[in-house]
Structures are given as C-alpha cells and as structure tokens.
Design a protein around this motif. Structure first.
Motif, short mmCIF file in Angstrom:
data_model
loop_
_atom_site.label_atom_id
_atom_site.label_comp_id
_atom_site.label_asym_id
_atom_site.label_seq_id
_atom_site.Cartn_x
_atom_site.Cartn_y
_atom_site.Cartn_z
N PRO A 1 8.95 27.18 12.45
CA PRO A 1 8.88 26.26 11.31
C PRO A 1 9.97 25.19 11.40
O PRO A 1 11.07 25.46 11.89
N VAL A 2 9.63 23.98 10.95
CA VAL A 2 10.57 22.86 11.02
C VAL A 2 11.15 22.61 9.63
O VAL A 2 10.40 22.41 8.66
N TYR A 3 12.49 22.63 9.53
CA TYR A 3 13.13 22.36 8.24
C TYR A 3 13.83 21.02 8.31
O TYR A 3 13.70 20.29 9.28
N GLN B 1 4.86 23.59 9.52
CA GLN B 1 4.47 24.76 10.31
C GLN B 1 3.18 24.51 11.08
O GLN B 1 2.22 23.99 10.52
N THR C 1 6.78 22.26 18.25
CA THR C 1 7.64 23.16 17.46
C THR C 1 7.93 24.47 18.16
O THR C 1 8.76 25.24 17.68
N GLY D 1 7.90 23.47 1.92
CA GLY D 1 9.27 23.11 2.23
C GLY D 1 9.59 23.17 3.71
O GLY D 1 10.74 23.06 4.10
N SER D 2 8.57 23.39 4.54
CA SER D 2 8.79 23.34 5.98
C SER D 2 7.50 22.95 6.68
O SER D 2 6.42 23.15 6.14
N THR E 1 3.09 20.77 3.42
CA THR E 1 4.47 20.77 3.90
C THR E 1 5.44 20.59 2.73
O THR E 1 6.46 21.28 2.64
N ALA F 1 7.39 16.81 9.18
CA ALA F 1 8.69 17.48 9.01
C ALA F 1 9.67 17.04 10.09
O ALA F 1 10.85 16.74 9.80
N LYS F 2 9.19 16.97 11.35
CA LYS F 2 10.07 16.56 12.45
C LYS F 2 10.59 15.15 12.23
O LYS F 2 11.77 14.87 12.42
N ALA G 1 13.15 15.04 9.52
CA ALA G 1 14.43 15.60 9.97
C ALA G 1 15.16 14.63 10.87
O ALA G 1 16.37 14.43 10.74
#
Lengths: 338, 337
Positions: A162-164, A256, A158, A253-254, A249, A92-93, A96
């Motif tokens: 949570p990472v979006y 975690q 994190t 959708g995020s 993930t 996720a990171k 992003a």
C-alpha cells in the motif's frame, strides 16, 4: 429495443403502463428488499449502515455507468477493475511525490494526484478504444489483455505494498467527509449519474452510442462516425473507473493495487445487465443501472445482516443475475410474438 | 433472406484451396513459438533442457485441456466464464467424495469411482445449467456463465469451508498425475488422448460439424433443421465435462481438493483458445488452435520465469500478447478474404 423505442416516441404520451414498462421490476424489488430488511433488522436503517451502503453503492454505480455505456455501444470493458487499482496507486504515488517536492502546497498535491489518476483512466481507455475501433479486435479480448497489463503495471509500481503519504485534507476533508449528511462519494456519484443521463438523452454522443449499439451498419449509413464514438465510450468507462479508484483511495487513506480487481469488474457488468442493459447493444438506461448498483449493494448488505454465510452469498448473486436476465428475455420473447 | 444466409454459410464451409501465402500465414504462430523458445534459451540454456521441455509439456497439458473445453463453446459463439469455478467445485466435490468413501471403509476401487462420479456429476450439472440457461432461456452466454461462476464459487467454498480438502488417496494421484506410460507422464497421456478424440468429434461427426455451422450462422443452422438448442446444451455439457476432467487431473497433482484451484483459469483458457486462433465470432478453431495457444502461453510464462522476469511484468507481457495474437489473426483473416 423497447426502451429505445419509447425514448424516441413523442413525450407527453406517457401512459401509466409505459411508465411501468420503462421502469421495470427493479425499483419494486428494491422497495420490497428495503421494507423487508427494515422490518427484520433495526440495524439496517441505522445511520451507520445507511452511510455504509451509500458509500459502496456510489462506487459501484460510477463504474457501472461507464460499463453500461460501453455495453450499450456493443462492447465490453473487462479492464475497469484493474483501472480502479492502477488509478489508486498512481494517485497515491503522485501525491506522495509532489508532497515531497512541494511540502505544504495541498492544492498542487491533490490536483497533481487526481490528474495523474484520471490520466491513467484516459490512457487505458484510449488503448482500449484504439484497439477496438481502429484495429478491430474484439472488445472482450482487448480489455482482457489490458486488464492483465493494467493490473501488472499497478503491482509493478507498488510491489503490492500500500502507498501512503497523501495529505490529511484529501483523506479526512474529502474521502471520509460528509456534506449535507451524505458521504462525498454519493455526491460524486449523483453528479456522474446526472451528467451521464443528460449525455445519454440530450447529446449527439449519447444518441450515437445507442445507434451504434443498435445497428452498426445503419449507423454508418446514417453518417455516424463510428470509431470516434466507440473510443469515447471506452475512455468514459476507464475515466469513471479511475474516478472510483481515486474516491476509494481517499476513503481508505492509501493507494492499493488490490482495489477493484475482478470482483469490481464482474459486479459492474452484473449491475449493468440486471439494470436492463442488453449485451446485444443499443438498449439500456443509466438511471436504472444506478438503481441496480444500489440494489446489488443492499442485497449484499442484507445477506450480511441476516448472517448468511459469506461463502454462500455468491450463489444468491448468481441466481438473481441469471433470473433477472432470463425474465427479461422471456418477456421480450412474448412481446415479439404478439 | 434465409436463402442468402444459406449460400453464405455454404460458401464458408467449402473453403477455397489454400495458397502458399495462406500456408505461410498459418505458420506464423508455430514459428513465433520456435523463436520464443530459442530466444529464451539464448538467455538461459536450461530452457531447452530435456527436464524443462518435459515440464513445459506437462504444464501445457492442463491449460490445453481447458482451452479445448473453452474452444468447444467458443465455436458456437459462446464462452464459459464459469470454467475456473467449475474446476474448483469439481476438485472440492471429488476430494470430499473420496474422503467420505475412504472414511466409510470402502476399497480403493470404490473410492476412486466415488471421486470420479462426484467430480463428473458436478461438472456435468454445471454444464447442463449453463446450456439450459443459454439455449433454452436465451440468456447471453456471458451473463449465464457469470451467474454460474458465482454459484460455483459459492458451492466450492461452502462445501470445503474455504479450506483444502484432504484425503485424496494415493492411487488417484498415481493414475491422474504421477503415473506414466512408456515414460510419458499421465497428464500428457490423458490430454493427448482427449485431444485426439475431441479432434475426431469436431472434424468427423455430424455433431462436431454442426458446432461450426451454428457458430458461422445460427439462423442457417436452424433453417437447415438442426436441433440447435439441444446441440448447444450438449456443447456446454461437453465443455464442463472436459473442465471436470482437468479439475480431477489438477486435484491429483495437488493431492487435495482446493476451493481456489480454478482461480483465473476461465480467462486463461479463453486467452489460450483465442491466441491460438479460435475466433470469438464463432465457427473457427479446433483442437489444434487450443493446443497451440496453450503451448504459446505456457512457453512464454515458463521462459519468463527461467529468465527471471518479474511476475508483474509477466502480466503486462501476457496482456499485450493476447491482444497481438488476436490482431494477427484478424489480419490473417483479412488476407484470406
């Protein structure tokens, strides 16, 4: 031992009895469970519930396949749950970050995220494999250590938040999508299982894993390069755990750091063991482990639908696990006596 | 075949005399401990203050007790993954029993007895289950105790409905936590007493020595006519009994029965035992290794807390330390051979 013998026996001589012996009790239990639940509760075979079961079972099956491989080679992988979490947040990171640098180029974003996630798996697997194979530290302790370290890194990245910031396509078009009526995770799981079954039966790696787990000394004498193959099992296990983290993930959708965890690790070992993988090494088949993962998932689902108190549910899991292995031991005992 | 194994086992029991090099090696961990303490003290002088040292000793006494419990089964090539949930279950069970006894109007003594009785009964029941499944049904200790792990968690959360159980009487906390003997807090007194007793049991009794032989060579132990199965059952009962005692001490500290008390204790206790030099291959370790390992882990986390190292970084450090501890031990073993 039984399965290994059967697997090396010439094909075509498979009698009805040996088929029963090879498949074991588990599929029968699964059928009984499904039939019983369908009779009791119509919700059980509703499309929503079936999809739900398939999604969860697929994720567990992927992790359990890797775990099974490590156990067959005589090891243990306690770090899989932590790897699921780390791969999730790293994926996720990365996505992003790439999205911020190259907005709009979805292919690049997704490719970089998935590569980073799987890379985490490779890295942890290599550390595990190196410590076990080269430094000769027990697999239990090594993966206990990497479990703590990996979970720590995931939380560090994190801070537990949570990472979006992943592209829509990755979540809606992949994670939550369906193809031919099956969720994406189920397709991935099927591919993983097929590849693993093929690897187990038809590749040198697969056969060597049995040899190492069955009798290390004999494997050494036969010229098997032990260290490389042990590292291989740990890498496969970690990469599959990372894959599960990526799928999870995409589904949620995020990214975690709370994904996976001890629960996933213990369940993967339970699935492997109930699926007939011997903790003594050398015995176990991926397809049965996959069925076992499906069984465990359906069992949890059934207990939920039957309104069994969620606090009481672990008791059922515990009893079934011990009973499954005890039955296996007892039947093996009676066989060897004959 | 069995003759060969017997001679191997015999060789292991009458160990060669320790040379200076060996002695130096076995001093590695205590020296590392001292270096660690001084290093932390250089950053934060408070680390070496009497109050903090007492704090470390008190914190260590819980983990040391659990590491001792774990060591007993690890000696026989087993381990007890269910130790943490056993602690939770005992905590909830003893608190419920005491709350119930108080509610039905019994005196302080009867309430205490009810709490201890319920706690140890649950602990021993868990140990019996583990022991019977491992020894009599021949199930791998990992699976057996993973099963009882789930069962004990289920029982603990069901009994308590997931909430802390109130009603732990003051005398209970007094005896097992806040009281002191000659200024030494109760937890330390209890752990030292148990440690001495367990050391005598392991080092001086037939039962204790047989654990080492079973761990070193189970077949030799069986051939030598030992009742291996019975001893194994007793081992798991002893382990869970010690865990129950630790659970009672922790319940006295928190003042309530906590369904999450055990948390990550199973793995922490294994880590403590193993870092101290207990071998997962069985047959090596004792009270000393358990205490040393527990002390090491406690000082490490205490020091990292006082020097304000991030909690997440601490997890990474702890993981690395566990692996390094075992690696060091393996190197020591190789030198010995």
């Amino acid at each position: 031992m039984n399965t290994a013998l059967v697997a090396t026996a010439p094909r075509g001589l498979v009698s009805l009895r040996s088929i029963a012996g090879r498949i074991g009790l588990l599929p029968a239990l699964l059928v009984v469970l499904v039939a019983g639940m369908s009779a009791v509760d119509a919700q059980f075979y509703g499309i929503i519930n079936v999809l739900n079961i398939l999604r969860n079972a697929s994720l567990l099956a992927i992790v359990a396949c890797g775990q099974a491989l490590v156990i067959i080679a005589g090891g243990f992988d306690l770090s899989v749950g932590a790897v699921v979490a780390l791969a999730s947040v790293v994926t996720a990171k990365t996505m992003a970050a790439t999205a911020a640098a190259f907005p709009g180029s979805n292919v690049l974003i997704i490719a970089s995220g998935v590569a980073a996630g799987l890379g985490c798996g490779v890295a942890v697997g290599l550390v595990n494999g190196f410590c076990v194979a080269k430094l000769k530290v027990s697999g239990f302790v090594v993966t206990l250590g990497t479990m703590s370290a990996t979970a720590g890194v995931g939380l560090m990245i994190t801070n537990g938040i949570p990472v979006y910031g992943m592209p829509e396509v990755f979540v809606k078009g992949f994670g939550r999508a369906q193809a031919f009526g099956l969720p994406t995770a189920a397709h991935v799981a099927l591919i993983v299982i097929l590849v693993m079954v093929f690897a187990q039966r038809r590749t040198l790696f697969g056969r060597y894993v049995y040899a190492i787990g069955g009798n290390v000394d004999a494997a050494v004498v036969s010229g098997v390069t032990i260290q490389r193959h042990i590292v291989g099992t740990y890498v496969v296990s970690s990469v599959l755990a990372a894959l599960t983290g990526i799928l999870l993930t995409a589904q949620v959708g995020s990214g975690q750091a709370s994904f996976g965890g001890d629960r996933m690790m213990l369940q993967s070992i339970a699935a492997a063991v109930i699926g007939g993988v011997s903790l003594r090494g050398g015995v176990g088949r991926i397809e049965i482990v996959a069925i076992s993962a499906l069984f465990l998932t359906i069992l949890g689902n059934a207990l939920n639908l039957l309104h069994v108190d969620s606090r009481l549910q672990p008791v059922f899991l515990g009893v079934i696990m011990v009973a499954a292995v005890a039955l296996d031991e007892l039947s093996r005992g009676s066989k060897s006596r004959v | 075949m069995s003759d060969l194994e017997l001679t191997v086992a015999a060789k292991d029991t009458d160990r060669p005399k320790l040379t200076l090099g060996h002695r130096l090696w076995s001093a590695v961990l205590p020296v590392a401990l001292a270096v660690l303490l001084l290093g932390f003290a250089a950053v934060n002088r408070g680390v070496l203050s009497p109050a903090n040292l007492l704090n470390i000793a008190q914190q260590t006494s819980y983990l040391a007790l659990f590491a001792m419990a774990q060591t007993v089964v690890i000696l026989t090539r087993g381990f007890d993954l269910a130790l943490g949930p056993t602690v939770s279950m005992v905590s909830v069970g003893s608190a419920l029993a005491m709350a119930g006894a108080t509610a039905s109007g019994h005196g302080a003594g009867a309430v205490l007895l009810a709490g201890l009785g319920a706690g140890f009964a649950l602990g021993i029941a868990c140990g019996l289950f583990n022991g019977v499944v491992v020894a009599l049904l021949g199930v791998n200790p990992f699976v057996a105790t993973l099963g009882s792990y789930n069962i004990a968690i289920g029982i603990a959360t069901t009994l308590s409905a997931g909430r802390p159980v109130q009603g732990v009487p003051a005398p209970f906390s007094q005896i097992f936590y806040s009281g002191s003997t000659f200024g030494v807090p109760a937890a330390i007194v209890i752990t030292v007493a148990v440690g001495i007793a367990l050391h005598l049991l392991l080092a001086r009794t037939v039962f204790g020595r047989s654990l080492y032989l079973i761990g070193t060579n189970p077949r030799a132990a069986a051939v030598a006519g030992m009742p291996v199965k019975r001893i194994l059952v007793a081992t798991y009962v002893l382990c869970s009994g010690l865990a129950a005692l630790g659970a009672i001490m922790m319940t006295a500290r928190t003042g309530s029965g906590e369904p999450n008390l055990g948390g990550a204790l199973s793995l922490q206790a294994i880590a403590g035992a193993v870092v101290g030099g207990t071998s997962l291959a069985g047959g090596r370790g004792g009270v000393g290794t358990a205490v040393l390992g527990a002390l090491f882990i406690t000082i490490l986390s205490n020091g990292m807390n006082l020097t304000r190292i991030d909690g997440y970084v601490q997890m990474v450090v702890l993981g690395a330390i566990v692996i390094m501890g075992v690696l060091l031990d393996r190197l020591r073993q190789e030198r010995r051979q």
